[in-house]
Design an enzyme around this catalytic site. Structure first.
Site: not given
Ligand code: AMP
Length: 295
Positions: A31, A37
């Protein structure tokens, strides 16, 4: 986009997709998402029907004195970014559900896990391979995308998949950098403005090594010395390790050659950052990934 926290529900959903003949793509993350990402998700998207992203700060890959508690978290923002990229399912389990007590089973990849980041962070890769195994069993992906930013991790996962016959294809995506070269990382958030500037020494030391290699330098000790000189320009930098190793075995080399990885971990103040580049032979010349050839 579905958000699934329950492990059983995720497993059943994955089974259902598989029964329908759908290809599942998977990007595991901790996260606090950034462009690095998102690049993995964009890369996975056209390779699958259903894209699953996990968001889980995995306690077993942090040492007792590491930053598990203070690791940055922002689920609402992560959720929005996943939606924008076209993720189908966000898997967001709790640590208690992932590690019910007593928890006794771990996966360990020998040798590759013991050097470099594994030497500085004992147990780190055991935590990584354990959680990736669990996530693979839950999400049941056909393909999973990891980042070259964590080069050693990607190699260890490839080895684990081969050794344990996981039926999943591993894809490794290039490092995404800030405009000035700093590799994107959730941990960059820890840096003060001065430290953020000093953190550039990781990238600069790698580009310096690449330049020297391009000029014909092959001696690892000379390259290490040159990298140390660049890093010493940052007053708050402390080298954890610099490794010039075979890209497959991670064995240290004395001479740079085709398929060499130069990887380093450096503390900037109290923040530990990593980066790497890969040296390969192209048209009879050794070239890295950072310095583009002179015209
Ligand atoms: P993390 O959330 O740090 O565990 O990272 C999740 C995945 O994103 C891992 O496969 C990382 O290698 C990858 N990743 C992290 N930073 C970058 C980056 N700057 N460029 C490409 N991939 C990255």
């Amino acid at each position: 986009m579905k958000i699934v926290s329950d492990i059983r529900e995720m497993q059943q959903l994955a089974g259902h997709y598989r029964q329908q003949g759908k290809t599942i793509g998977f990007v595991p993350t901790m996260g606090y998402l950034h462009e690095g990402h998102l690049s993995l998700m964009r890369r996975a998207r056209p390779q699958c029907d259903i894209l699953v992203v996990s968001i889980f700060v995995n306690p077993t890959q942090f040492g007792p004195n590491e930053d598990f508690e203070r690791y940055p978290r922002d689920f609402d923002r992560d959720e929005r970014l996943c939606r924008e990229v076209g993720v189908d399912v966000v898997f967001y389990p709790t640590a208690d559900a992932m590690y019910p007590r007593p928890y006794l089973t771990y996966v360990h990849v020998e040798k590759l896990s013991e050097t470099m980041c594994g030497a500085s962070r004992p147990g780190h890769f055991r935590g990584v391979t354990t959680v990736v195994t669990k996530l693979f069993n839950i999400v049941q992906p056909h393909i999973a995308v990891f980042g070259q930013k964590d080069y050693q991790q990607s190699l260890i996962i490839r080895q684990m998949v081969r050794d344990l016959n996981f039926d999943v294809q591993i894809d490794v995506a290039p490092i995404v950098r800030e405009a000035d070269g700093l590799a994107m990382s959730s941990r960059n958030k820890y840096l003060s403005p001065e430290e953020r500037q000093q953190a550039l020494v990781l990238y600069r030391s790698l580009t310096r090594a690449e330049e020297l290699i391009r000029e014909g330098e092959r001696n690892v000790n000379t390259l290490l010395q040159a990298m140390k000189t660049v890093i010493s320009e940052a007053p708050d930098a402390r080298i954890d390790y610099i490794a010039i190793v075979d890209a497959e075995t991670l064995e240290p080399l004395s001479t740079v050659r085709h398929n060499t990885v130069i990887a380093l971990a450096v503390y900037i103040g109290t923040t530990r950052l990593i980066d790497n580049t890969w040296i390969r032979e192209k048209d009879g010349k050794l070239v890295g990934q950072l310095v583009s050839p002179r015209q």
